[in-house]
Structures are given as C-alpha cells and as structure tokens.
Scaffold this active site. Structure first.
Site, PDB file in Angstrom:
ATOM      1  N   ASP A  31       0.847  -1.193   0.000  1.00  0.00           N
ATOM      2  CA  ASP A  31       0.000   0.000   0.000  1.00  0.00           C
ATOM      3  C   ASP A  31       0.885   1.247   0.000  1.00  0.00           C
ATOM      4  O   ASP A  31       1.901   1.304   0.696  1.00  0.00           O
ATOM      5  CB  ASP A  31      -0.925  -0.011   1.225  1.00  0.00           C
ATOM      6  CG  ASP A  31      -2.092   0.930   1.046  1.00  0.00           C
ATOM      7  OD1 ASP A  31      -3.230   0.450   0.878  1.00  0.00           O
ATOM      8  OD2 ASP A  31      -1.883   2.171   1.072  1.00  0.00           O
ATOM      9  N   ILE A  32       0.491   2.249  -0.757  1.00  0.00           N
ATOM     10  CA  ILE A  32       1.282   3.473  -0.872  1.00  0.00           C
ATOM     11  C   ILE A  32       1.244   4.287   0.425  1.00  0.00           C
ATOM     12  O   ILE A  32       2.126   5.113   0.666  1.00  0.00           O
ATOM     13  CB  ILE A  32       0.767   4.310  -2.083  1.00  0.00           C
ATOM     14  CG1 ILE A  32       1.840   5.250  -2.590  1.00  0.00           C
ATOM     15  CG2 ILE A  32      -0.520   5.059  -1.732  1.00  0.00           C
ATOM     16  CD1 ILE A  32       1.515   5.885  -3.935  1.00  0.00           C
ATOM     17  N   HIS A  99     -10.384  -5.398  -3.544  1.00  0.00           N
ATOM     18  CA  HIS A  99      -9.066  -5.635  -2.957  1.00  0.00           C
ATOM     19  C   HIS A  99      -9.213  -6.033  -1.507  1.00  0.00           C
ATOM     20  O   HIS A  99     -10.164  -5.654  -0.826  1.00  0.00           O
ATOM     21  CB  HIS A  99      -8.163  -4.404  -3.090  1.00  0.00           C
ATOM     22  CG  HIS A  99      -8.777  -3.132  -2.576  1.00  0.00           C
ATOM     23  ND1 HIS A  99      -9.691  -2.418  -3.296  1.00  0.00           N
ATOM     24  CD2 HIS A  99      -8.597  -2.452  -1.417  1.00  0.00           C
ATOM     25  CE1 HIS A  99     -10.049  -1.349  -2.607  1.00  0.00           C
ATOM     26  NE2 HIS A  99      -9.413  -1.351  -1.444  1.00  0.00           N
ATOM     27  N   MET A 100      -8.228  -6.795  -1.068  1.00  0.00           N
ATOM     28  CA  MET A 100      -8.146  -7.233   0.322  1.00  0.00           C
ATOM     29  C   MET A 100      -6.902  -6.595   0.915  1.00  0.00           C
ATOM     30  O   MET A 100      -5.819  -6.690   0.332  1.00  0.00           O
ATOM     31  CB  MET A 100      -8.060  -8.761   0.353  1.00  0.00           C
ATOM     32  CG  MET A 100      -8.041  -9.389   1.718  1.00  0.00           C
ATOM     33  SD  MET A 100      -8.103 -11.208   1.551  1.00  0.00           S
ATOM     34  CE  MET A 100      -9.832 -11.470   1.173  1.00  0.00           C
TER      35      MET A 100
HETATM   36  P1  5GP Z   1      -9.726   1.314   0.095  1.00  0.00           P
HETATM   37  O1  5GP Z   1      -9.770   2.625   0.838  1.00  0.00           O
HETATM   38  O2  5GP Z   1     -10.453   1.416  -1.228  1.00  0.00           O
HETATM   39  O3  5GP Z   1     -10.142   0.126   0.897  1.00  0.00           O
HETATM   40  O4  5GP Z   1      -8.200   1.035  -0.198  1.00  0.00           O
HETATM   41  C1  5GP Z   1      -7.493   1.617  -1.255  1.00  0.00           C
HETATM   42  C2  5GP Z   1      -6.042   1.572  -0.859  1.00  0.00           C
HETATM   43  O5  5GP Z   1      -5.251   1.832  -2.001  1.00  0.00           O
HETATM   44  C3  5GP Z   1      -5.649   2.622   0.197  1.00  0.00           C
HETATM   45  O6  5GP Z   1      -5.144   1.978   1.348  1.00  0.00           O
HETATM   46  C4  5GP Z   1      -4.613   3.472  -0.522  1.00  0.00           C
HETATM   47  O7  5GP Z   1      -3.572   3.891   0.331  1.00  0.00           O
HETATM   48  C5  5GP Z   1      -4.123   2.556  -1.610  1.00  0.00           C
HETATM   49  N1  5GP Z   1      -3.640   3.257  -2.779  1.00  0.00           N
HETATM   50  C6  5GP Z   1      -4.227   4.329  -3.395  1.00  0.00           C
HETATM   51  N2  5GP Z   1      -3.514   4.702  -4.471  1.00  0.00           N
HETATM   52  C7  5GP Z   1      -2.448   3.842  -4.534  1.00  0.00           C
HETATM   53  C8  5GP Z   1      -1.343   3.742  -5.445  1.00  0.00           C
HETATM   54  O8  5GP Z   1      -1.205   4.485  -6.410  1.00  0.00           O
HETATM   55  N3  5GP Z   1      -0.454   2.747  -5.191  1.00  0.00           N
HETATM   56  C9  5GP Z   1      -0.573   1.898  -4.130  1.00  0.00           C
HETATM   57  N4  5GP Z   1       0.369   0.975  -3.966  1.00  0.00           N
HETATM   58  N5  5GP Z   1      -1.609   1.968  -3.272  1.00  0.00           N
HETATM   59  C10 5GP Z   1      -2.531   2.923  -3.472  1.00  0.00           C
END
Ligand code: 5GP
Ligand code: ZN
Length: 113
Positions: A31-32, A99-100
């Site tokens: 995760d970024i 995603h998980m």
């Molecule tokens: P959600 O909030 O949808 O459950 O998780 C999305 C995740 O994707 C977040 O934890 C966010 O930090 C991660 N994320 C967003 N943009 C990027 C990116 O460009 N690269 C990576 N590796 N992770 C990302």
C-alpha cells in the site's frame, strides 16, 4: 479492464507499485500509505468493482489464501494480522477494484473506526 481504474493500471504495469506476489489470478503490492508495518493490497487480475459484484466466490478464496501465505512470508502469521475488504462508501472503499488489505506487525484496535 477499464482504462481509468487505478488497480487495473497497476496490474498492467502502467503505474509503478512495489509488487510482492503474483499468481495466475491475483496480484499483491504494498500500500502506498501503509497503516501498519505490513500493509499489502491483494487484488484479482479481473476488474470486479466491489465484494458485492463477485460472481464466482472462488476468487475470494484465492485472495484469502494469498493473504495467509503472505502473512507467513512477512513474518506476521503467528503474532497476528487482519484482512479487510472495505466495501462501498460506509465501508470506506476508495478504489473500486476489489481488494483485500493484509495488515500486520502491530496490535490492531477494535472496534474499527
Ligand atoms: P480502500 O480505501 O479502497 O479500501 O483502499 C485503497 C487503498 O489503495 C488505500 O489503502 C490506498 O492507500 C491505496 N492506494 C491508493 N492509491 C495507490 C497507489 O497508487 N499505489 C498503491 N500501492 N496503493 C494505493
Ligand atoms: Zn480495475
């Protein structure tokens, strides 16, 4: 695969990411914005927007197996870890490609925020 989906673009290699595993069905990358010492995102190669859109539940099992394999290789299996699938707005989903999250390396709080 939608052109504008962030995770589809990572899967295609159009956006760089720290890949940690690839299987025929899934890709895993760091995760970024990590929320724990280990924070890995596991995605199906197929574009599925949310958990509610899953047609064949086998993919969720394959994602879960990869998460538990990675928990072992990351050294957090015995200390403990959490897998999270945020779904839709109240679930906190921000990227609409299933995603998980695999989180580990620290004690998690409960209830979640
Ligand atoms: P959600 O909030 O949808 O459950 O998780 C999305 C995740 O994707 C977040 O934890 C966010 O930090 C991660 N994320 C967003 N943009 C990027 C990116 O460009 N690269 C990576 N590796 N992770 C990302
Ligand atoms: Zn996608």
């Amino acid at each position: 695969m939608p052109d504008d989906c962030l995770f589809c673009r990572i899967i295609r290699g159009e956006i760089p990411a720290k890949l940690v595993a690839e299987t025929p069905e899934c890709v895993a990358f760091r995760d970024i914005d990590p929320q724990a010492p280990t924070h890995i995102v596991i995605v199906p190669r197929a574009h599925i927007p949310t958990l509610s859109d899953v047609k064949d539940p086998l993919i969720v099992g394959q994602m879960t197996r990869l998460a538990t394999d990675l928990a072992k290789s990351e050294g957090v299996a015995d200390s403990g870890f959490r897998v999270v699938v945020n779904t839709n707005a109240h679930g906190g989903q921000t990227v609409y490609h299933l995603h998980m999250h695999l989180l580990g390396g620290r004690r998690m709080g409960w209830p979640p925020g």
